[in-house]
Design a protein around this motif. Structure first.
Motif, PDB file in Angstrom:
ATOM      1  N   ALA A  29      12.982   2.613  -2.390  1.00 47.72           N
ATOM      2  CA  ALA A  29      12.164   2.934  -1.215  1.00 47.72           C
ATOM      3  C   ALA A  29      11.204   1.791  -0.888  1.00 47.72           C
ATOM      4  CB  ALA A  29      11.393   4.230  -1.457  1.00 47.72           C
ATOM      5  N   PHE A  30      10.665   1.162  -1.920  1.00 47.45           N
ATOM      6  CA  PHE A  30       9.777   0.012  -1.729  1.00 47.45           C
ATOM      7  C   PHE A  30      10.526  -1.106  -1.030  1.00 47.45           C
ATOM      8  CE2 PHE A  30       7.533  -3.611  -4.216  1.00 47.45           C
ATOM      9  CZ  PHE A  30       6.711  -3.895  -3.139  1.00 47.45           C
ATOM     10  N   ALA A  31      11.702  -1.452  -1.536  1.00 49.33           N
ATOM     11  CA  ALA A  31      12.491  -2.535  -0.933  1.00 49.33           C
ATOM     12  C   ALA A  31      12.878  -2.188   0.500  1.00 49.33           C
ATOM     13  CB  ALA A  31      13.732  -2.813  -1.778  1.00 49.33           C
ATOM     14  N   ASP A  32      13.214  -0.915   0.732  1.00 47.18           N
ATOM     15  CA  ASP A  32      13.612  -0.497   2.080  1.00 47.18           C
ATOM     16  C   ASP A  32      12.455  -0.644   3.059  1.00 47.18           C
ATOM     17  OD1 ASP A  32      15.603   0.890   3.866  1.00 47.18           O
ATOM     18  OD2 ASP A  32      13.970   2.336   3.974  1.00 47.18           O
ATOM     19  N   SER A  33      11.235  -0.275   2.643  1.00 44.42           N
ATOM     20  CA  SER A  33      10.077  -0.401   3.532  1.00 44.42           C
ATOM     21  C   SER A  33       9.809  -1.865   3.872  1.00 44.42           C
ATOM     22  CB  SER A  33       8.842   0.218   2.878  1.00 44.42           C
ATOM     23  OG  SER A  33       8.288  -0.611   1.874  1.00 44.42           O
ATOM     24  N   CYS A  34       9.970  -2.733   2.885  1.00 41.94           N
ATOM     25  CA  CYS A  34       9.732  -4.158   3.118  1.00 41.94           C
ATOM     26  C   CYS A  34      10.785  -4.736   4.050  1.00 41.94           C
ATOM     27  CB  CYS A  34       9.714  -4.916   1.793  1.00 41.94           C
ATOM     28  SG  CYS A  34       8.417  -4.374   0.653  1.00 41.94           S
ATOM     29  N   TYR A  35      12.026  -4.318   3.851  1.00 40.38           N
ATOM     30  CA  TYR A  35      13.104  -4.810   4.711  1.00 40.38           C
ATOM     31  C   TYR A  35      12.862  -4.404   6.164  1.00 40.38           C
ATOM     32  CZ  TYR A  35      17.819  -5.605   6.519  1.00 40.38           C
ATOM     33  OH  TYR A  35      18.891  -6.045   7.263  1.00 40.38           O
ATOM     34  N   LYS A  36      12.465  -3.151   6.382  1.00 36.54           N
ATOM     35  CA  LYS A  36      12.230  -2.683   7.748  1.00 36.54           C
ATOM     36  C   LYS A  36      11.087  -3.452   8.403  1.00 36.54           C
ATOM     37  CE  LYS A  36      14.011   1.999   7.088  1.00 36.54           C
ATOM     38  NZ  LYS A  36      13.667   3.440   6.919  1.00 36.54           N
ATOM     39  N   LEU A  37      10.072  -3.819   7.635  1.00 35.32           N
ATOM     40  CA  LEU A  37       8.951  -4.550   8.202  1.00 35.32           C
ATOM     41  C   LEU A  37       9.331  -6.002   8.492  1.00 35.32           C
ATOM     42  CD1 LEU A  37       6.014  -4.438   9.086  1.00 35.32           C
ATOM     43  CD2 LEU A  37       5.338  -4.958   6.735  1.00 35.32           C
ATOM     44  N   GLY A  56      -0.159 -11.226  -3.613  1.00 34.46           N
ATOM     45  CA  GLY A  56      -1.228 -12.176  -3.879  1.00 34.46           C
ATOM     46  C   GLY A  56      -2.268 -11.565  -4.798  1.00 34.46           C
ATOM     47  N   TRP A  57      -3.254 -12.355  -5.169  1.00 28.68           N
ATOM     48  CA  TRP A  57      -4.255 -11.917  -6.140  1.00 28.68           C
ATOM     49  C   TRP A  57      -4.924 -10.605  -5.721  1.00 28.68           C
ATOM     50  CZ3 TRP A  57      -5.595 -12.814 -10.972  1.00 28.68           C
ATOM     51  CH2 TRP A  57      -6.871 -12.442 -11.424  1.00 28.68           C
ATOM     52  N   THR A  58      -5.376 -10.527  -4.474  1.00 32.63           N
ATOM     53  CA  THR A  58      -6.154  -9.369  -4.029  1.00 32.63           C
ATOM     54  C   THR A  58      -5.303  -8.137  -3.793  1.00 32.63           C
ATOM     55  OG1 THR A  58      -7.742 -10.872  -2.987  1.00 32.63           O
ATOM     56  CG2 THR A  58      -7.814  -8.582  -2.306  1.00 32.63           C
ATOM     57  N   TRP A  59      -4.071  -8.320  -3.326  1.00 37.45           N
ATOM     58  CA  TRP A  59      -3.240  -7.188  -2.919  1.00 37.45           C
ATOM     59  C   TRP A  59      -2.101  -6.893  -3.881  1.00 37.45           C
ATOM     60  CZ3 TRP A  59      -2.956  -8.733   2.964  1.00 37.45           C
ATOM     61  CH2 TRP A  59      -4.159  -8.361   3.589  1.00 37.45           C
ATOM     62  N   SER A  60      -2.206  -7.361  -5.122  1.00 38.67           N
ATOM     63  CA  SER A  60      -1.146  -7.076  -6.091  1.00 38.67           C
ATOM     64  C   SER A  60      -1.238  -5.669  -6.675  1.00 38.67           C
ATOM     65  CB  SER A  60      -1.175  -8.104  -7.234  1.00 38.67           C
ATOM     66  OG  SER A  60      -0.605  -9.325  -6.825  1.00 38.67           O
ATOM     67  N   GLN A 102       0.834  -1.203   0.000  1.00 41.83           N
ATOM     68  CA  GLN A 102       0.000   0.000   0.000  1.00 41.83           C
ATOM     69  C   GLN A 102       0.865   1.247   0.000  1.00 41.83           C
ATOM     70  OE1 GLN A 102      -1.961  -1.220   3.754  1.00 41.83           O
ATOM     71  NE2 GLN A 102      -3.890  -0.815   2.715  1.00 41.83           N
ATOM     72  N   ASN A 103       0.461   2.221  -0.788  1.00 37.85           N
ATOM     73  CA  ASN A 103       1.132   3.523  -0.779  1.00 37.85           C
ATOM     74  C   ASN A 103       2.640   3.405  -0.950  1.00 37.85           C
ATOM     75  OD1 ASN A 103      -1.386   4.839  -0.218  1.00 37.85           O
ATOM     76  ND2 ASN A 103      -1.150   4.238   1.935  1.00 37.85           N
ATOM     77  N   GLY A 104       3.045   2.470  -1.812  1.00 34.13           N
ATOM     78  CA  GLY A 104       4.458   2.315  -2.113  1.00 34.13           C
ATOM     79  C   GLY A 104       5.250   1.546  -1.086  1.00 34.13           C
ATOM     80  N   ARG A 105       4.554   0.888  -0.122  1.00 35.40           N
ATOM     81  CA  ARG A 105       5.250   0.233   0.987  1.00 35.40           C
ATOM     82  C   ARG A 105       4.684  -1.154   1.251  1.00 35.40           C
ATOM     83  NH1 ARG A 105       7.187   4.042   4.830  1.00 35.40           N
ATOM     84  NH2 ARG A 105       6.594   2.627   6.509  1.00 35.40           N
ATOM     85  N   CYS A 106       5.502  -1.996   1.873  1.00 34.63           N
ATOM     86  CA  CYS A 106       5.001  -3.230   2.464  1.00 34.63           C
ATOM     87  C   CYS A 106       4.329  -2.890   3.782  1.00 34.63           C
ATOM     88  CB  CYS A 106       6.147  -4.212   2.714  1.00 34.63           C
ATOM     89  SG  CYS A 106       6.730  -5.089   1.252  1.00 34.63           S
ATOM     90  N   THR A 107       3.146  -3.452   4.019  1.00 33.61           N
ATOM     91  CA  THR A 107       2.411  -3.192   5.248  1.00 33.61           C
ATOM     92  C   THR A 107       1.866  -4.497   5.816  1.00 33.61           C
ATOM     93  OG1 THR A 107       0.272  -2.836   4.143  1.00 33.61           O
ATOM     94  CG2 THR A 107       1.717  -0.917   4.400  1.00 33.61           C
ATOM     95  N   ASP A 158       2.330   1.187  -8.087  1.00 29.99           N
ATOM     96  CA  ASP A 158       2.712   2.434  -7.445  1.00 29.99           C
ATOM     97  C   ASP A 158       4.035   2.282  -6.709  1.00 29.99           C
ATOM     98  OD1 ASP A 158       2.185   5.172  -6.614  1.00 29.99           O
ATOM     99  OD2 ASP A 158       1.807   4.353  -4.630  1.00 29.99           O
ATOM    100  N   ALA A 159       4.229   1.154  -6.040  1.00 33.25           N
ATOM    101  CA  ALA A 159       5.459   0.935  -5.275  1.00 33.25           C
ATOM    102  C   ALA A 159       6.691   0.945  -6.172  1.00 33.25           C
ATOM    103  CB  ALA A 159       5.373  -0.382  -4.510  1.00 33.25           C
TER     104      ALA A 159
END
Length: 611
Positions: free
Chosen positions: A359-367, A343-347, A284-289, A352-353
């Protein structure tokens, strides 16, 4: 104050006065009146995923008299709200929020503290806080900021039962008092220096360490980045040349399906798999959540539900599936766990990411590497359905986007973490495999989960009936290139090494109703009824309700009454595993655990077939 705010409030017993200096007859003894209590209410934003966050308040009695109850009130800016809370009753009137103690946690002895937390939407921080109606003005230490995060610890002198940790000091405007050492998210020691020797560990076991600083005002700063340590001994690690045997575990399975991590053990599957993909995190919004905070890390497990037979407690730092996976890995240290996003629903969030891959990879790594659960995960799986093609939504980012994404994630996650992707099996001319550079991206991936299922199904309501997971071509197949063999061949031709391809197995069937023809190719009137949705049913149900009475293209089908189903059985799974070995594939994966029988028939077939 952003992130962390401490409020120091004086409490005193009020004494009614007459015209004289003497206390009124009903006033408490002077000694009690002078036993003034002091308390702090401390707020910390413990997680932030862009559109929402997790917050925690800590109420501490710092005085000499007991508190019998507490009420914390604060303002949020417009657009910021509490969406769920625990260990307090939280209400609001407009932007003013009120949290009251529950029946069991209102009384605080001197020195005692209690915490309550909540999930929120928006990005704001609390302001204008009061504790038990007293103003926060003048009681705290205005401008006193919490300490910074210390440097990530480094490990040395690793033995079978101990490890030495060192880290760079944190900074604070008032001075750092000490450090908490966190092992697997739980505090194991408090030290004044910047090193610690941990002992009493188990040989051949993975641990994750982080540290956080505390200042002279007793404010705790953010945790450092974590370091993973494996103690020596415990037998050799699994042969990296062994085939991958990976299963998806869904966080929503703990609800209606009533399937939990413990079922992986009781089914006998834990000994037979090598990896688990935990599905799903959102994009969402360019980030892993977070996908589902309750299932992921909040749900409390009773002793009989838990992997190790130990019940969760209300105040432990991590609960839910993440804690159960931690327990599973402690019991079966050969298992690696990846967090799968999309996944299918959240792809839809990937497009946008990928406007900012780093920045996308960095957000996922932090999570993924959040200190609370960093030890649970050994890498990340990206399930984008589909780059530069259409799934639930359509993407037009261009064929290079897959390579760009995997390169960014490998750069961020490094060589010691697994980086994988679930990808299309559409090998039709000009189809989804042709739409993105899967060959170029392969150099950055450990493997691809090739989704060699769902080729055909009752979304074509009138048929023709066809197996949803054909291994090979067969006369009358509705569409060329919709087979496992065609997908694997095309990916190899595009430069993907065979050892980086896993064959996909569905632990479910797809079916139609209104069918009179036993063999594939019949007409239908619509999807067959399934337990959770039309046109799909678990293998564990179909093996009894509609047993297989034929095979085609390496998979089974069944005609019972007016229903027609296709699905894999232990026999067809073993045959597919033999084919995967002949092709030199890296192994197999399946979707998903809860579709199997209580004794793990299909997992056993994968395990035995890949020996």
């Amino acid at each position: 104050m952003a992130g962390l705010t401490t409020l120091l409030l004086p409490f005193a017993t009020l004494v009614a006065l007459s015209g004289s200096a003497e206390a009124a007859p009903d006033a408490p003894p002077k000694a009690a009146a002078e036993a003034a209590a002091e308390a702090t209410a401390t707020y910390a934003k413990t997680q932030d995923w862009g559109s929402g966050f997790e917050g925690k308040w800590t109420v501490k009695n710092t005085g000499t008299a007991a508190l019998s109850s507490w009420t914390v009130e604060w303002d949020f800016p417009s657009g910021t709200r509490v969406t769920s809370a625990w260990d307090a009753t939280v209400t609001n009137s407009g932007n003013r929020w009120t949290a009251k103690n529950l029946g069991w946690n209102g009384t605080l002895a001197p020195g005692a503290s209690v915490t309550f937390g909540f999930n929120g939407s928006g990005t704001g921080n609390p302001d204008n806080c009061t504790l038990n109606g007293e103003s926060c003005d003048g009681g705290g230490q205005p401008g006193d900021k919490p300490p910074s995060a210390p440097g990530a610890p480094t490990a040395s002198d690793v033995t079978e039962t101990s490890v030495k940790l060192d880290w760079k000091a944190a900074t604070d405007d008032k001075g750092v008092k000490n450090y908490d050492v966190l092992r697997d998210g739980a505090k194991v020691a408090t030290v004044t220096g910047t090193s610690y020797a941990d002992s009493g560990l188990t040989k051949g076991t993975d641990y994750s360490y982080a540290v956080q600083a505390r200042d002279t005002a007793d404010q705790t700063g953010p945790a450092s980045a974590s370091v993973k340590v494996r103690t020596k001994g415990g037998g050799p690690d699994p042969d990296p040349g062994d085939k991958v045997k990976l299963g998806y575990f869904t966080n929503w399975g703990v609800y209606q399906r009533n399937y939990h991590v413990k079922n992986i053990v009781t089914s006998g599957s834990a000994e037979k798999i090598t990896h688990i993909n935990y599905a799903f995190g959102n994009v969402q919004n360019g980030r892993c959540t977070i996908g589902d905070s309750y299932a992921d890390y909040e749900k409390a497990y009773t002793a009989d539900q838990s992997v190790d037979g130990v019940a969760d407690t209300w105040d432990q730092p991590l609960r839910g599936n993440f804690n159960q996976l931690r327990k599973l890995k402690a019991k079966y240290p050969h298992i690696k766990v990846l967090w799968s996003f999309g996944g299918w629903t959240w792809s839809g969030g990937f497009t946008d990411a990928m406007k900012n891959p780093q920045a996308f990879a960095d957000s996922c790594y932090k999570l993924v590497e959040d200190p609370r659960w960093a030890d649970v995960f050994d890498g990340i799986d990206l399930d984008w359905e589909y780059p530069n093609a259409c799934g639930l939504t359509c993407d037009t980012s261009g064929p290079a986007v897959m390579k760009t994404m995997m390169q960014a994630f490998r750069s961020k996650f490094g060589a010691n973490n697994l980086v994988t992707a679930a990808i299309t099996a559409d090998a039709s001319p000009g189809g989804k495999i042709d739409s993105a550079d899967y060959g170029g991206a392969a150099q950055y991936t450990d493997w691809y989960n090739v989704m060699t299922y769902d080729f055909f199904g009752a979304w074509d309501a009138k048929g023709p009936t066809a197996p949803h997971s054909p291994l090979t071509d067969y006369p009358g197949i509705p569409k060329q290139g919709f087979t496992s063999a065609a997908a694997i061949d095309k990916l190899k031709a595009k430069g993907v090494p065979a050892k980086k391809l896993l064959l996909g197995i569905g632990f479910y069937g797809r079916g139609w109703t209104g069918v009179t023809q036993k063999e594939p190719g019949g007409t239908a009137t619509g999807p067959a009824q399934g337990a959770y949705e039309q046109g799909i049913e678990d293998y564990k149900v179909l093996k009894n309700s509609c047993p297989s009475n034929g095979t085609v293209a390496g998979t089974a089908y069944a005609h019972c009454g007016t229903n027609w189903w296709s699905y894999d059985t232990p026999a067809t799974v073993r045959a597919k595993m033999a084919w995967a070995k002949e092709q030199g594939l890296g192994g197999a994966f399946f979707w998903e655990f809860s579709g199997d029988t209580a004794n793990g028939e299909l997992v056993t077939a994968i395990h035995e077939g890949l020996k």
